[in-house]
Scaffold this motif. Sequence first.
Motif, PDB file in Angstrom:
ATOM      1  N   LYS A 180       0.835  -1.203   0.000  1.00  0.00           N
ATOM      2  CA  LYS A 180       0.000   0.000   0.000  1.00  0.00           C
ATOM      3  C   LYS A 180       0.870   1.253   0.000  1.00  0.00           C
ATOM      4  CE  LYS A 180      -3.608   2.337   2.569  1.00  0.00           C
ATOM      5  NZ  LYS A 180      -4.326   2.429   3.823  1.00  0.00           N
ATOM      6  N   ILE A 181       1.912   1.249   0.805  1.00  0.00           N
ATOM      7  CA  ILE A 181       2.839   2.392   0.840  1.00  0.00           C
ATOM      8  C   ILE A 181       3.496   2.580  -0.517  1.00  0.00           C
ATOM      9  CG2 ILE A 181       5.015   3.223   1.842  1.00  0.00           C
ATOM     10  CD1 ILE A 181       4.110   1.855   4.478  1.00  0.00           C
ATOM     11  N   PHE A 182       3.883   1.474  -1.141  1.00  0.00           N
ATOM     12  CA  PHE A 182       4.517   1.549  -2.463  1.00  0.00           C
ATOM     13  C   PHE A 182       3.536   2.094  -3.498  1.00  0.00           C
ATOM     14  CE2 PHE A 182       5.837  -0.018  -6.585  1.00  0.00           C
ATOM     15  CZ  PHE A 182       7.192   0.271  -6.575  1.00  0.00           C
ATOM     16  N   ASP A 183       2.297   1.630  -3.456  1.00  0.00           N
ATOM     17  CA  ASP A 183       1.287   2.105  -4.402  1.00  0.00           C
ATOM     18  C   ASP A 183       1.044   3.602  -4.262  1.00  0.00           C
ATOM     19  OD1 ASP A 183       0.984  -0.399  -5.501  1.00  0.00           O
ATOM     20  OD2 ASP A 183      -0.805  -0.900  -4.315  1.00  0.00           O
ATOM     21  N   ASP A 184       1.104   4.098  -3.039  1.00  0.00           N
ATOM     22  CA  ASP A 184       0.930   5.533  -2.809  1.00  0.00           C
ATOM     23  C   ASP A 184       2.078   6.341  -3.418  1.00  0.00           C
ATOM     24  OD1 ASP A 184      -1.413   4.971  -1.481  1.00  0.00           O
ATOM     25  OD2 ASP A 184      -0.520   5.094   0.528  1.00  0.00           O
ATOM     26  N   ALA A 185       3.260   5.754  -3.473  1.00  0.00           N
ATOM     27  CA  ALA A 185       4.440   6.461  -3.968  1.00  0.00           C
ATOM     28  C   ALA A 185       4.734   6.194  -5.445  1.00  0.00           C
ATOM     29  CB  ALA A 185       5.648   6.077  -3.118  1.00  0.00           C
ATOM     30  N   LYS A 186       3.866   5.479  -6.138  1.00  0.00           N
ATOM     31  CA  LYS A 186       4.120   5.132  -7.541  1.00  0.00           C
ATOM     32  C   LYS A 186       4.313   6.359  -8.430  1.00  0.00           C
ATOM     33  CE  LYS A 186       2.160   0.573  -8.354  1.00  0.00           C
ATOM     34  NZ  LYS A 186       1.104  -0.183  -9.032  1.00  0.00           N
ATOM     35  N   PRO A 214       4.410  -4.593  -6.465  1.00  0.00           N
ATOM     36  CA  PRO A 214       5.549  -3.693  -6.565  1.00  0.00           C
ATOM     37  C   PRO A 214       6.716  -4.272  -7.371  1.00  0.00           C
ATOM     38  CG  PRO A 214       4.704  -3.674  -4.337  1.00  0.00           C
ATOM     39  CD  PRO A 214       3.973  -4.752  -5.070  1.00  0.00           C
ATOM     40  N   ILE A 215       6.937  -5.566  -7.246  1.00  0.00           N
ATOM     41  CA  ILE A 215       8.039  -6.177  -8.007  1.00  0.00           C
ATOM     42  C   ILE A 215       7.760  -6.061  -9.502  1.00  0.00           C
ATOM     43  CG2 ILE A 215       9.154  -8.372  -8.577  1.00  0.00           C
ATOM     44  CD1 ILE A 215       8.956  -9.125  -5.634  1.00  0.00           C
ATOM     45  N   TYR A 216       6.543  -6.384  -9.906  1.00  0.00           N
ATOM     46  CA  TYR A 216       6.230  -6.299 -11.330  1.00  0.00           C
ATOM     47  C   TYR A 216       6.189  -4.858 -11.823  1.00  0.00           C
ATOM     48  CZ  TYR A 216       5.499 -11.277 -11.898  1.00  0.00           C
ATOM     49  OH  TYR A 216       5.685 -12.633 -11.978  1.00  0.00           O
ATOM     50  N   PHE A 217       5.897  -3.910 -10.961  1.00  0.00           N
ATOM     51  CA  PHE A 217       5.976  -2.500 -11.332  1.00  0.00           C
ATOM     52  C   PHE A 217       7.418  -2.140 -11.689  1.00  0.00           C
ATOM     53  CE2 PHE A 217       6.862   1.909 -10.175  1.00  0.00           C
ATOM     54  CZ  PHE A 217       5.945   2.579 -10.974  1.00  0.00           C
ATOM     55  N   VAL A 218       8.349  -2.545 -10.838  1.00  0.00           N
ATOM     56  CA  VAL A 218       9.771  -2.271 -11.108  1.00  0.00           C
ATOM     57  C   VAL A 218      10.214  -3.001 -12.370  1.00  0.00           C
ATOM     58  CG1 VAL A 218      12.124  -2.583 -10.229  1.00  0.00           C
ATOM     59  CG2 VAL A 218      10.322  -1.792  -8.702  1.00  0.00           C
ATOM     60  N   PHE A 219       9.756  -4.249 -12.544  1.00  0.00           N
ATOM     61  CA  PHE A 219      10.139  -5.017 -13.727  1.00  0.00           C
ATOM     62  C   PHE A 219       9.597  -4.389 -15.013  1.00  0.00           C
ATOM     63  CE2 PHE A 219      10.868  -9.373 -11.511  1.00  0.00           C
ATOM     64  CZ  PHE A 219      12.015  -8.852 -10.937  1.00  0.00           C
ATOM     65  N   GLU A 220       8.408  -3.792 -14.946  1.00  0.00           N
ATOM     66  CA  GLU A 220       7.860  -3.102 -16.118  1.00  0.00           C
ATOM     67  C   GLU A 220       8.749  -1.927 -16.507  1.00  0.00           C
ATOM     68  OE1 GLU A 220       3.818  -1.949 -15.476  1.00  0.00           O
ATOM     69  OE2 GLU A 220       3.157  -4.019 -15.187  1.00  0.00           O
ATOM     70  N   LYS A 221       9.234  -1.208 -15.508  1.00  0.00           N
ATOM     71  CA  LYS A 221      10.123  -0.082 -15.790  1.00  0.00           C
ATOM     72  C   LYS A 221      11.456  -0.570 -16.346  1.00  0.00           C
ATOM     73  CE  LYS A 221       7.245   2.971 -14.502  1.00  0.00           C
ATOM     74  NZ  LYS A 221       6.573   3.767 -15.509  1.00  0.00           N
ATOM     75  N   VAL A 222      11.955  -1.675 -15.836  1.00  0.00           N
ATOM     76  CA  VAL A 222      13.212  -2.250 -16.333  1.00  0.00           C
ATOM     77  C   VAL A 222      13.029  -2.727 -17.769  1.00  0.00           C
ATOM     78  CG1 VAL A 222      14.807  -4.190 -16.063  1.00  0.00           C
ATOM     79  CG2 VAL A 222      14.112  -2.879 -14.062  1.00  0.00           C
ATOM     80  N   SER A 223      11.887  -3.310 -18.057  1.00  0.00           N
ATOM     81  CA  SER A 223      11.664  -3.868 -19.395  1.00  0.00           C
ATOM     82  C   SER A 223      11.602  -2.792 -20.476  1.00  0.00           C
ATOM     83  CB  SER A 223      10.392  -4.708 -19.414  1.00  0.00           C
ATOM     84  OG  SER A 223       9.268  -3.907 -19.195  1.00  0.00           O
ATOM     85  N   THR A 224      11.420  -1.531 -20.103  1.00  0.00           N
ATOM     86  CA  THR A 224      11.447  -0.473 -21.115  1.00  0.00           C
ATOM     87  C   THR A 224      12.844  -0.288 -21.693  1.00  0.00           C
ATOM     88  OG1 THR A 224      11.803   1.244 -19.450  1.00  0.00           O
ATOM     89  CG2 THR A 224       9.526   0.774 -20.081  1.00  0.00           C
TER      90      THR A 224
END
Length: 199
Positions: free
Chosen positions: A31-37, A118-128
């Motif tokens: 939840k904290i991570f989602d708030d800081a996305k 959150p892990i897949y959020f970071v992975f999406e950014k890496v995959s760019t």
Amino acid sequence: MGYWKSVVVPKFKKLFDKNNVKKAAAAEACKIFDDAKDSYNNEFEEKKADLQAKVIEIYEASSAEVKAVVKERKDGALKTVSNGVEKFLEELSKIEFPGSKPVYEACSKFGPTYIEGPIYFVFEKVSTFIVVEEEPPVAEPEAAAAPTEETSSKEKEIVVEEEKKEEVVTEEVAEVEKTPEPAAAKPEEVAPTEPAKAC
């Protein structure tokens, strides 16, 4: 029965409470991570040029299983390669990739299966940054033209063979129709017999 209630059941409750506490803490971290996305997205856009070479280097050094998880989201994949994912996130946090530090900390505390979002959020950014390897389209038209010619000549051969087979079959049918069958002629000759007498 008293021993069961006084000793065993409390141990089971403690065991299940630990998992519930762990899940609750992981949910709070998510939840904290989602708030800081939004802030991670902005930071990512600002540092995109600086991070590209470093991220590609880390990605190339990782195992094939981790590469597959980074490229494509699959159910249960984080559980199978949890150690590799954790190391990958650690390397990303060392280069200060946006959002990777809190994800790495949560991953090391709770495990990657509890914080998949959150892990897949970071992975999406890496995959760019990851370039999907594709063959050059210039070679395809030449390669595509050659098989077409081969297939068209093969198709012609097949059509010619089929025509020959049809001619042979029609010739055999015509020969069968022309030749009288001797077996059929004999029953006709035997057919005239005396009629049966009524009793």
